[in-house]
Scaffold this active site. Sequence first.
Site, mmCIF file in Angstrom:
data_model
loop_
_atom_site.group_PDB
_atom_site.id
_atom_site.type_symbol
_atom_site.label_atom_id
_atom_site.label_comp_id
_atom_site.label_asym_id
_atom_site.label_seq_id
_atom_site.Cartn_x
_atom_site.Cartn_y
_atom_site.Cartn_z
ATOM 1 N N TYR A 144 -24.042 17.015 -14.777
ATOM 2 C CA TYR A 144 -23.769 17.859 -13.667
ATOM 3 C C TYR A 144 -22.186 18.706 -13.274
ATOM 4 C CZ TYR A 144 -25.192 20.083 -8.754
ATOM 5 O OH TYR A 144 -25.038 20.736 -7.564
ATOM 6 N N ASP A 226 -14.843 18.796 -16.836
ATOM 7 C CA ASP A 226 -15.598 18.874 -15.365
ATOM 8 C C ASP A 226 -15.421 17.189 -14.690
ATOM 9 O OD1 ASP A 226 -16.116 18.501 -13.325
ATOM 10 O OD2 ASP A 226 -18.769 19.623 -13.418
ATOM 11 N N LYS A 254 -14.156 16.692 -4.584
ATOM 12 C CA LYS A 254 -13.974 15.226 -4.402
ATOM 13 C C LYS A 254 -13.302 14.669 -3.130
ATOM 14 C CE LYS A 254 -18.982 15.220 -6.320
ATOM 15 N NZ LYS A 254 -19.738 15.584 -7.042
HETATM 16 C C1 LIG Z 1 -20.764 17.226 -7.311
HETATM 17 C C2 LIG Z 1 -20.001 17.635 -8.936
HETATM 18 C C3 LIG Z 1 -20.085 19.036 -8.798
HETATM 19 C C4 LIG Z 1 -20.197 20.174 -7.444
HETATM 20 O O1 LIG Z 1 -19.036 19.880 -6.700
HETATM 21 P P1 LIG Z 1 -19.872 19.864 -5.559
HETATM 22 O O2 LIG Z 1 -18.684 20.239 -4.243
HETATM 23 O O3 LIG Z 1 -20.799 19.340 -4.675
HETATM 24 O O4 LIG Z 1 -19.967 21.984 -5.461
HETATM 25 C C5 LIG Z 1 -19.559 19.687 -9.903
HETATM 26 N N1 LIG Z 1 -19.054 18.660 -10.947
HETATM 27 C C6 LIG Z 1 -19.539 17.264 -11.533
HETATM 28 C C7 LIG Z 1 -19.202 16.663 -12.153
HETATM 29 C C8 LIG Z 1 -19.708 16.705 -10.231
HETATM 30 O O5 LIG Z 1 -20.295 15.518 -10.351
#
Ligand SMILES: *Cc1c(COP(=O)(O)O)cnc(C)c1O
Length: 416
Positions: A144, A226, A254
């Site tokens: 994701y 990511d 995060k």
């Molecule tokens: C949570 C998440 C995102 C997206 O971040 P948001 O602040 O929810 O838009 C992107 N990549 C990873 C790996 C994530 O866990």
Amino acid sequence: MVEALNKELFRQAKRYIAGGVNSPIRALRAVNVEPIFIKSALGTKIYSEDGLGFIDYCQSFGALILGHAHPKVIKELNRVSVGGTSFSLPTKLETKLAQFISKAIPSIERIRLTNSGTEAVMSAIRLARAFTKKDKIIKFAGSYHGHADYLLDCPGVPLAFKEQTLVAEFNDIRKVKELIKHNKNNIAAIIVEPVAANMGVVLAQNDFLRSLEKLSKEFNIVLIFDEVITGFRLIFGGAQKLFKIKPDLTCLGKIIGGGLPVGAFGGRKEIMQLLAPEGKVYQAGTFSGNPLTVSAGLNTLKILSKNNYYNSLECLTRYLCEGIKQRSTKYGIKLKINFIGSMFSLFFAEKEVMDYNIAKTQNIGLFKSFYQGLLKQGIYFSPSPFEANFVSTAHTPRDIEKTLKAVDKTFRRMAR
Ligand SMILES: *Cc1c(COP(=O)(O)O)cnc(C)c1O
């Protein structure tokens, strides 16, 4: 009584909010329970409107590595907020946060803050395309990266976008090579979570990440890590430090916002220089780098840098995971647990989970029973068999003991 209140609050919410929630997973459909409306939280605990407390292993999907409402972070937030919450002009604290991140993650020579991980990923990919003058990207099944068009496959995404995104199974380097070969000279970026955390926790095998690094160099592809979840989760820095890989660009989110909305992307200077105002690649944000997020993020990173939490986090997580595993064996329940540092996932599966294909073979029914059993005993896990769970520095051995007791009781019931 208790369920009735949540039901009523959800009914009211649904009259005004699409689906009753501002992010779909909160509807708790994946685990077949009514959404829980939260009143407040402190440390490891979340408290619902109906007065129940839960030990929280979701911690805002890993954002809260210090637990909820860390006193130092909150105190500073209060202090800063009195001086204004958004200026749309630079502040010196933004530079300080950038410096902190750049020192901890040296591949980030230049950075830019955004308001979400989604934005960070979108912009990193735009930059990669501008830098390489190529269009296609490679991602991995079950990863994701936020909800941008070309990283999702759902109604509303134009076919023309989907065609730009090639998908391989996580850990399948042969497939990546094949995709590169068949799309010669048109792969702009490979985007990967160095530890997959959105198909449940899945670790990269052997030389998978190193091979991606090599292929990227060889074929002039921008390697994007990511690290929205893994950044400052496993070590003070990125997973890239742990695995000794140097991506071209890194996305964060995060943890670096200390519980406020945040994202960031950064990396090699010559790529980041393409961004406006220096370059022509446009990216912006009214609230980017706002003083509240920057304060919470900076204080969180300061606290993390001053204390050696990462070893004890891993110990506690190992203790929890081994405890759960032992109990599953005791009751003859087939369970695989993947964990690294303070992140873990349970799979009611027969095979070791190494990719999304295998993750999908888990027994979802068993997961739901397990989940509901724990919830009834005041334990809140991330509400899907495809999400990671997180231990925070607020969790204590007593929390873990309590959790293991609840797990034992639940497994006993499930085994009957
Ligand atoms: C949570 C998440 C995102 C997206 O971040 P948001 O602040 O929810 O838009 C992107 N990549 C990873 C790996 C994530 O866990």
